[in-house]
Structures are given as C-alpha cells and as structure tokens.
Design a protein around this motif. Structure first.
Motif, mmCIF file in Angstrom:
data_model
loop_
_atom_site.group_PDB
_atom_site.id
_atom_site.type_symbol
_atom_site.label_atom_id
_atom_site.label_comp_id
_atom_site.label_asym_id
_atom_site.label_seq_id
_atom_site.Cartn_x
_atom_site.Cartn_y
_atom_site.Cartn_z
ATOM 1 N N GLU A 133 33.531 41.758 34.130
ATOM 2 C CA GLU A 133 34.873 41.641 34.698
ATOM 3 C C GLU A 133 35.508 40.313 34.331
ATOM 4 O O GLU A 133 34.819 39.311 34.117
ATOM 5 N N SER A 134 36.830 40.314 34.324
ATOM 6 C CA SER A 134 37.590 39.077 34.130
ATOM 7 C C SER A 134 38.978 39.281 34.725
ATOM 8 O O SER A 134 39.386 40.418 35.002
ATOM 9 N N GLY A 135 39.686 38.163 34.923
ATOM 10 C CA GLY A 135 41.076 38.249 35.328
ATOM 11 C C GLY A 135 41.386 37.861 36.755
ATOM 12 O O GLY A 135 42.546 37.862 37.156
ATOM 13 N N GLY A 136 40.381 37.537 37.543
ATOM 14 C CA GLY A 136 40.655 37.111 38.907
ATOM 15 C C GLY A 136 41.293 35.737 38.939
ATOM 16 O O GLY A 136 41.453 35.077 37.914
ATOM 17 N N GLY A 137 41.676 35.311 40.146
ATOM 18 C CA GLY A 137 42.260 33.984 40.284
ATOM 19 C C GLY A 137 43.021 33.834 41.577
ATOM 20 O O GLY A 137 42.885 34.646 42.493
ATOM 21 N N LEU A 138 43.811 32.781 41.629
ATOM 22 C CA LEU A 138 44.625 32.455 42.801
ATOM 23 C C LEU A 138 46.083 32.752 42.482
ATOM 24 O O LEU A 138 46.592 32.341 41.431
ATOM 25 N N VAL A 139 46.738 33.465 43.388
ATOM 26 C CA VAL A 139 48.136 33.829 43.183
ATOM 27 C C VAL A 139 48.855 33.805 44.522
ATOM 28 O O VAL A 139 48.227 34.015 45.573
ATOM 29 N N GLN A 140 50.133 33.537 44.502
ATOM 30 C CA GLN A 140 50.922 33.565 45.733
ATOM 31 C C GLN A 140 51.261 35.000 46.111
ATOM 32 O O GLN A 140 51.317 35.895 45.254
ATOM 33 N N ALA A 141 51.502 35.205 47.383
ATOM 34 C CA ALA A 141 51.902 36.531 47.856
ATOM 35 C C ALA A 141 53.133 37.001 47.088
ATOM 36 O O ALA A 141 54.057 36.216 46.838
ATOM 37 N N THR A 185 43.021 39.632 49.384
ATOM 38 C CA THR A 185 42.019 38.633 49.030
ATOM 39 C C THR A 185 40.614 39.195 49.214
ATOM 40 O O THR A 185 40.271 39.706 50.282
ATOM 41 N N ALA A 186 39.813 39.119 48.153
ATOM 42 C CA ALA A 186 38.468 39.687 48.176
ATOM 43 C C ALA A 186 37.793 39.403 46.841
ATOM 44 O O ALA A 186 38.445 38.955 45.889
ATOM 45 N N VAL A 187 36.504 39.699 46.796
ATOM 46 C CA VAL A 187 35.810 39.778 45.513
ATOM 47 C C VAL A 187 35.966 41.216 45.021
ATOM 48 O O VAL A 187 35.657 42.159 45.753
ATOM 49 N N ARG A 202 36.316 46.398 46.350
ATOM 50 C CA ARG A 202 36.480 45.006 46.775
ATOM 51 C C ARG A 202 35.754 44.768 48.090
ATOM 52 O O ARG A 202 35.525 45.701 48.865
ATOM 53 N N GLN A 203 35.417 43.512 48.296
ATOM 54 C CA GLN A 203 34.774 43.118 49.539
ATOM 55 C C GLN A 203 35.366 41.802 50.002
ATOM 56 O O GLN A 203 35.240 40.786 49.315
ATOM 57 N N ALA A 204 36.013 41.846 51.148
ATOM 58 C CA ALA A 204 36.581 40.640 51.752
ATOM 59 C C ALA A 204 35.529 39.982 52.636
ATOM 60 O O ALA A 204 34.582 40.646 53.089
ATOM 61 N N PRO A 205 35.672 38.691 52.925
ATOM 62 C CA PRO A 205 34.699 37.997 53.758
ATOM 63 C C PRO A 205 34.521 38.687 55.106
ATOM 64 O O PRO A 205 35.504 39.002 55.789
ATOM 65 N N GLY A 206 33.289 38.967 55.483
ATOM 66 C CA GLY A 206 32.995 39.563 56.769
ATOM 67 C C GLY A 206 33.276 41.049 56.863
ATOM 68 O O GLY A 206 33.162 41.633 57.954
ATOM 69 N N LYS A 207 33.626 41.666 55.743
ATOM 70 C CA LYS A 207 33.937 43.090 55.751
ATOM 71 C C LYS A 207 33.056 43.838 54.752
ATOM 72 O O LYS A 207 32.436 43.238 53.873
ATOM 73 N N GLY A 208 33.034 45.149 54.891
ATOM 74 C CA GLY A 208 32.272 45.977 53.978
ATOM 75 C C GLY A 208 33.022 46.200 52.681
ATOM 76 O O GLY A 208 34.211 45.910 52.563
#
Length: 116
Positions: free
Chosen positions: A6-14, A91-93, A38-44
């Motif tokens: 995978e590639s292409g992730g990053g930080l972006v504004q809403a 926001t997630a992995v 995807r998996q967000a912090p603390g979620k499945g």
C-alpha cells in the motif's frame, strides 16, 4: 504467497482528498476480489470498499458512499481508493486486502489522518 503493498496515506484537512494505491502480483490481481478496510484507534476493523476480480461489481460502506471510489488498473496490477470530502471520522489505518471472505490476505496498512 500474497503480497500487497500500500501507499498514499498521509495527513489532510477535512474536505480534502487522498488516493490510496495497492500493488500486487499479476496472479493475485486476476484471481481475487480486492478491497480496502480500515481500523480506527479503539475500534474494530471495517470493510470500506470492495471490487470484483474483473471489476464488474463494487461495494461500499454506507458512510463512504458518494465520497470514496474503488477502481482497478489491469496494466499495473493495482487497486486504488480515491477518497474525497474526507472527514475526521475517516481517520484510521487503511489496509488493502485480497482473497475470499473466509481467507483474506492483508497489506501492512497505511495511516490516513484527517484534521478538523
């Protein structure tokens, strides 16, 4: 053995956009449906988008319909996830996956962070 890169992730504004890419072998690309989860912090982990092995069908998580588009490039053995109108809750992995419902293979993941 299935390798997904995978590639292409990053930080972006809403409200912004990102495009994720997932490259694999020709054998994997032509054999399996492929998708993004995807998996967000603390979620499945949740499935975000899936595309059939020949691109004839797609499925989306309700919360991303109309904003995200999954596609395949047969020449590059690559699956893309175009993400538009991003929200902080996106926001997630994000993980690329390939295989069948009972036997899926996963990439290493790429972080997507959407700031408000």
């Amino acid at each position: 053995q299935v390798h997904l890169v995978e590639s292409g992730g990053g930080l972006v504004q809403a409200g912004g956009s990102l495009r994720l890419s997932c490259e694999t072998s020709r054998r994997t690309f032509t054999k399996y449906a492929m998708g993004w989860s995807r998996q967000a912090p603390g979620k499945g982990r949740e499935d975000v988008a899936t595309i059939g092995y020949d691109g004839d069908w797609t499925e989306y998580l309700d919360s991303v319909k109309g904003r995200f588009t999954i596609s395949r490039d047969n020449a590059k053995n690559t699956v893309y996830l175009q993400m538009n109108s991003l929200k902080p809750e996106d926001t997630a992995v994000y993980y690329c996956n390939a295989g069948t419902p009972g036997n899926r293979h996963w990439g290493q993941g790429t972080q997507v962070t959407v700031s408000s």
